[in-house]
Design an enzyme around this catalytic site. Structure first.
Site, mmCIF file in Angstrom:
data_model
loop_
_atom_site.group_PDB
_atom_site.id
_atom_site.type_symbol
_atom_site.label_atom_id
_atom_site.label_comp_id
_atom_site.label_asym_id
_atom_site.label_seq_id
_atom_site.Cartn_x
_atom_site.Cartn_y
_atom_site.Cartn_z
ATOM 1 N N CYS A 86 -5.377 8.463 8.317
ATOM 2 C CA CYS A 86 -5.563 7.997 9.697
ATOM 3 C C CYS A 86 -5.203 9.076 10.699
ATOM 4 O O CYS A 86 -4.196 9.773 10.546
ATOM 5 C CB CYS A 86 -4.685 6.776 9.960
ATOM 6 S SG CYS A 86 -5.325 5.274 9.230
ATOM 7 N N GLN B 187 8.795 18.976 7.124
ATOM 8 C CA GLN B 187 10.016 18.542 6.425
ATOM 9 C C GLN B 187 9.800 18.478 4.913
ATOM 10 O O GLN B 187 10.723 18.708 4.137
ATOM 11 C CB GLN B 187 10.501 17.183 6.954
ATOM 12 C CG GLN B 187 10.868 17.202 8.426
ATOM 13 C CD GLN B 187 11.939 18.241 8.729
ATOM 14 O OE1 GLN B 187 13.030 18.228 8.163
ATOM 15 N NE2 GLN B 187 11.633 19.161 9.635
ATOM 16 N N ASP C 17 3.619 0.682 12.194
ATOM 17 C CA ASP C 17 2.380 0.139 11.620
ATOM 18 C C ASP C 17 2.039 -1.252 12.156
ATOM 19 O O ASP C 17 0.918 -1.731 11.949
ATOM 20 C CB ASP C 17 2.484 0.083 10.090
ATOM 21 C CG ASP C 17 2.635 1.464 9.478
ATOM 22 O OD1 ASP C 17 2.276 2.444 10.155
ATOM 23 O OD2 ASP C 17 3.132 1.560 8.346
ATOM 24 N N ARG D 89 0.467 15.038 12.744
ATOM 25 C CA ARG D 89 1.278 14.510 11.634
ATOM 26 C C ARG D 89 1.729 15.686 10.763
ATOM 27 O O ARG D 89 1.200 15.917 9.677
ATOM 28 C CB ARG D 89 0.480 13.491 10.819
ATOM 29 C CG ARG D 89 0.100 12.269 11.634
ATOM 30 C CD ARG D 89 -0.706 11.272 10.826
ATOM 31 N NE ARG D 89 0.116 10.500 9.916
ATOM 32 C CZ ARG D 89 -0.372 9.545 9.114
ATOM 33 N NH1 ARG D 89 -1.648 9.274 9.113
ATOM 34 N NH2 ARG D 89 0.429 8.871 8.325
ATOM 35 N N ARG E 182 -9.167 0.512 3.496
ATOM 36 C CA ARG E 182 -8.187 1.426 2.896
ATOM 37 C C ARG E 182 -6.865 0.726 2.636
ATOM 38 O O ARG E 182 -6.116 1.121 1.744
ATOM 39 C CB ARG E 182 -7.911 2.613 3.834
ATOM 40 C CG ARG E 182 -8.984 3.662 3.865
ATOM 41 C CD ARG E 182 -8.502 4.902 4.624
ATOM 42 N NE ARG E 182 -7.108 5.139 4.327
ATOM 43 C CZ ARG E 182 -6.146 5.341 5.228
ATOM 44 N NH1 ARG E 182 -6.433 5.380 6.493
ATOM 45 N NH2 ARG E 182 -4.902 5.514 4.856
ATOM 46 N N LYS F 170 0.827 -1.212 0.000
ATOM 47 C CA LYS F 170 0.000 0.000 0.000
ATOM 48 C C LYS F 170 0.861 1.262 0.000
ATOM 49 O O LYS F 170 0.633 2.176 -0.788
ATOM 50 C CB LYS F 170 -0.902 0.004 1.238
ATOM 51 C CG LYS F 170 -1.460 1.353 1.628
ATOM 52 C CD LYS F 170 -2.155 1.280 2.964
ATOM 53 C CE LYS F 170 -2.370 2.606 3.621
ATOM 54 N NZ LYS F 170 -1.214 3.219 4.266
ATOM 55 N N ASN F 171 1.852 1.306 0.888
ATOM 56 C CA ASN F 171 2.587 2.562 1.034
ATOM 57 C C ASN F 171 3.553 2.828 -0.125
ATOM 58 O O ASN F 171 4.013 3.955 -0.284
ATOM 59 C CB ASN F 171 3.296 2.616 2.399
ATOM 60 C CG ASN F 171 2.288 2.843 3.522
ATOM 61 O OD1 ASN F 171 1.143 3.224 3.263
ATOM 62 N ND2 ASN F 171 2.692 2.583 4.758
HETATM 63 N N1 EPU Z 1 7.230 14.094 10.745
HETATM 64 C C1 EPU Z 1 7.484 15.410 11.044
HETATM 65 N N2 EPU Z 1 7.524 16.304 9.997
HETATM 66 C C2 EPU Z 1 7.325 15.927 8.718
HETATM 67 C C3 EPU Z 1 7.076 14.589 8.424
HETATM 68 C C4 EPU Z 1 7.037 13.674 9.457
HETATM 69 O O1 EPU Z 1 7.664 15.793 12.188
HETATM 70 O O2 EPU Z 1 7.380 16.794 7.823
HETATM 71 C C5 EPU Z 1 7.225 13.115 11.834
HETATM 72 C C6 EPU Z 1 5.865 12.416 11.947
HETATM 73 O O3 EPU Z 1 4.972 13.159 12.754
HETATM 74 C C7 EPU Z 1 6.267 11.100 12.556
HETATM 75 C C8 EPU Z 1 7.635 10.813 11.929
HETATM 76 O O4 EPU Z 1 8.124 12.070 11.483
HETATM 77 O O5 EPU Z 1 6.446 11.244 13.940
HETATM 78 C C9 EPU Z 1 7.621 9.856 10.771
HETATM 79 O O6 EPU Z 1 6.625 10.225 9.839
HETATM 80 P P1 EPU Z 1 6.698 9.864 8.298
HETATM 81 O O7 EPU Z 1 6.779 11.124 7.512
HETATM 82 O O8 EPU Z 1 7.766 8.840 8.072
HETATM 83 O O9 EPU Z 1 5.281 9.235 8.053
HETATM 84 P P2 EPU Z 1 4.432 9.311 6.753
HETATM 85 O O10 EPU Z 1 5.332 9.341 5.552
HETATM 86 O O11 EPU Z 1 3.387 10.362 6.830
HETATM 87 C C10 EPU Z 1 4.373 6.758 6.292
HETATM 88 C C11 EPU Z 1 3.306 5.718 6.134
HETATM 89 C C12 EPU Z 1 2.660 5.430 7.476
HETATM 90 C C13 EPU Z 1 3.733 4.978 8.449
HETATM 91 C C14 EPU Z 1 4.852 6.029 8.544
HETATM 92 C C15 EPU Z 1 6.020 5.601 9.408
HETATM 93 C C16 EPU Z 1 2.520 6.208 3.903
HETATM 94 C C17 EPU Z 1 1.447 6.711 3.042
HETATM 95 N N3 EPU Z 1 2.300 6.240 5.213
HETATM 96 O O12 EPU Z 1 3.700 7.918 6.775
HETATM 97 O O13 EPU Z 1 1.760 4.359 7.246
HETATM 98 O O14 EPU Z 1 3.165 4.793 9.721
HETATM 99 O O15 EPU Z 1 5.364 6.304 7.212
HETATM 100 O O16 EPU Z 1 6.608 4.472 8.895
HETATM 101 O O17 EPU Z 1 3.545 5.750 3.432
HETATM 102 C C18 EPU Z 1 -0.064 2.987 7.706
HETATM 103 O O18 EPU Z 1 0.277 2.317 6.710
HETATM 104 O O19 EPU Z 1 -0.937 2.609 8.535
HETATM 105 C C19 EPU Z 1 0.588 4.268 7.927
HETATM 106 C C20 EPU Z 1 0.095 5.181 8.754
#
Ligand code: EPU
Length: 421
Positions: A116, A125, A304, A121, A396, A22-23
């Site tokens: 979610c 960055q 996850d 979130r 989802r 999915k991701n």
């Molecule tokens: N963060 C920041 N600033 C940013 C971006 C992230 O502070 O600009 C923080 C977040 O709040 C979090 C950490 O950095 O504490 C990591 O966040 P990340 O950006 O890696 O998460 P994401 O890219 O939004 C993806 C997956 C999530 C998974 C996370 C962590 C997708 C679409 N989503 O989210 O997947 O939990 O990486 O591995 O790829 C799920 O599949 O259930 C899911 C939520």
């Protein structure tokens, strides 16, 4: 409103196939628009996030044909259109349209992403990366307006290891003049998958999968065909379900190395796991030891899978502590586990789980995708029938969940309930 019903107590047994990740899928679909020609993606999971992303691209003027596990995306006719509202709000990963449209058109107007609710979130960055490449961003009425006369490669250090920011910056940097270096990049397998697709489209990305990624900008992209990597989180969920029911399940079509942190923790609990080239066989046992888990960016234990693990740990001997260092508030499933008989206390960013508490079926709600997975596992473990609402969260991200679990011997069904006013 749809509900899932699970009659617990069956040991899961047999083999299942894991679908594409999915991701990865939700990053590869927007990445395809960088090429003003056809990109074909194979091995897509049958999940609502994929269908909704296809519809978003259609709204933007792309031709999208989804046939089983294959999506053909032809964005030749795509034009720059603002997307402040609508379907982009349903998907967290709609933020990848920012990097992809910035790369394709030098401009994007995208509503702030949904998805979610795991607590705060931020996307600071992502924004820092776009600005470093030369874009100007403003926030107007719930949407980000991003514009760049030209994108210029530069060095970008991420203050937090972020999957989304790493991929988003890669998408935009592919079209920048010169070389962009992302330092402290995330190393998740999905990032390698996106870089593999982009390179097949004509990009020049080196170092994906390490914490330093180098992207040399190019002027144009071309057609290609790409098969998505297996979903390590889907696979991990079934591994945990197999262990939780004392079953014996072989999980096929996976990359076992992507699951090393989970395999290690399950073995620490006393779950027996045999490894094959592209499969893992999980044999549940009668007794498990309590363990502690701390989530970390890859290759650490994935956030996850933290929620599904808390369900399993209710059956272990002793007290387990699960600490989520990525999403500190990702514990909305805990109240529902408690309603099912678990003894769990949330203390700060940790859940403290007292083991050997039998679970029983009650009405619960999936508040987010992996909370849903945790409740499905709890339902499989529990005595009696568990009734789960909030099923759209589960749909989802899990491809044909009931079909797969029923093929392993689970007793479960779905009902559409018309709510009376
Ligand atoms: N963060 C920041 N600033 C940013 C971006 C992230 O502070 O600009 C923080 C977040 O709040 C979090 C950490 O950095 O504490 C990591 O966040 P990340 O950006 O890696 O998460 P994401 O890219 O939004 C993806 C997956 C999530 C998974 C996370 C962590 C997708 C679409 N989503 O989210 O997947 O939990 O990486 O591995 O790829 C799920 O599949 O259930 C899911 C939520």
């Amino acid at each position: 409103m749809e509900k899932l019903f699970i009659k617990g107590g069956q040991k899961l047994q047999g083999r299942i196939q894991i679908n594409g990740a999915k991701n990865s899928a939700v990053a590869l679909i927007p990445a395809a628009i960088l090429a003003a020609s056809e990109v074909i993606l194979d091995n897509l999971p049958d999940i609502s996030d994929v269908r909704v992303y296809g519809e978003i691209l259609e709204e933007l003027g792309a031709k999208v044909a989804l046939d089983g596990e294959t999506m053909r995306i032809d964005s030749t006719e795509m034009r720059l259109r603002p997307m402040p509202n609508g379907k982009v709000k349903q998907l967290r990963a709609s933020y990848y349209l920012m990097g992809a449209m910035l790369g394709r058109f030098g401009k994007a107007i995208i509503g702030m992403p949904g998805g979610c609710n795991l607590g705060p979130r931020p996307i600071d960055q992502h924004i820092k990366g776009f600005e470093a490449l030369g874009a100007v961003l403003t926030h107007e009425q719930g949407a980000l307006h991003i514009q760049a006369d030209k994108l210029v490669g530069t060095k970008i250090y991420l203050d937090v290891v972020s999957v989304g920011a790493t991929i988003n910056i890669m998408l935009a940097a592919c079209r920048a003049q010169g070389t962009t270096v992302i330092e402290n990049a995330a190393k998740e397998p999905e990032i390698i998958d996106v870089a593999t697709l982009l390179n097949a489209m004509g990009a020049s990305i080196k170092g994906a999968g390490t914490d330093v990624i180098r992207i040399k900008g190019v002027d144009s992209f071309h057609s290609c065909r790409h098969s998505i990597i297996p979903d390590r989180i889907e696979a991990g969920t079934y591994m945990i379900a197999a262990a939780a029911t004392g079953g014996d399940v072989t999980i096929d079509n996976i990359i076992p190395r992507h699951l090393e942190s989970l395999t290690a923790k399950l073995r620490e609990m006393n779950v027996e796991i045999e490894e094959e080239d592209d499969a893992l066989r999980v044999k549940g046992q009668n007794g498990y030891r309590a363990i502690d888990i701390k989530t970390l960016p890859y290759p650490g234990f994935p956030t996850d899978l933290q929620q599904p693990m808390t369900a399993l740990l209710t059956a272990a001997e002793g007290t387990s502590i699960v600490t989520d260092n990525i999403y500190h508030a990702r514990f909305k499933h805990v109240d529902h586990l408690i309603n099912m008989g678990a003894k769990v206390k949330v203390e700060g960013r940790s859940a403290v789980i007292e083991g050997r508490t039998p679970l029983y079926g009650v009405r619960v709600t999936a508040t987010d995708l992996r909370a849903g997975a945790a409740l499905v596992i709890a339902g499989l473990m529990g005595d009696g029938v568990t009734e789960i609402s909030g099923v759209s969260h589960i749909d989802r991200g899990y491809s044909r969940l009931e079909e797969k679990l029923i093929s392993l011997g689970a007793q479960m069904w779905r009902e559409r309930k018309i709510e009376s006013a």
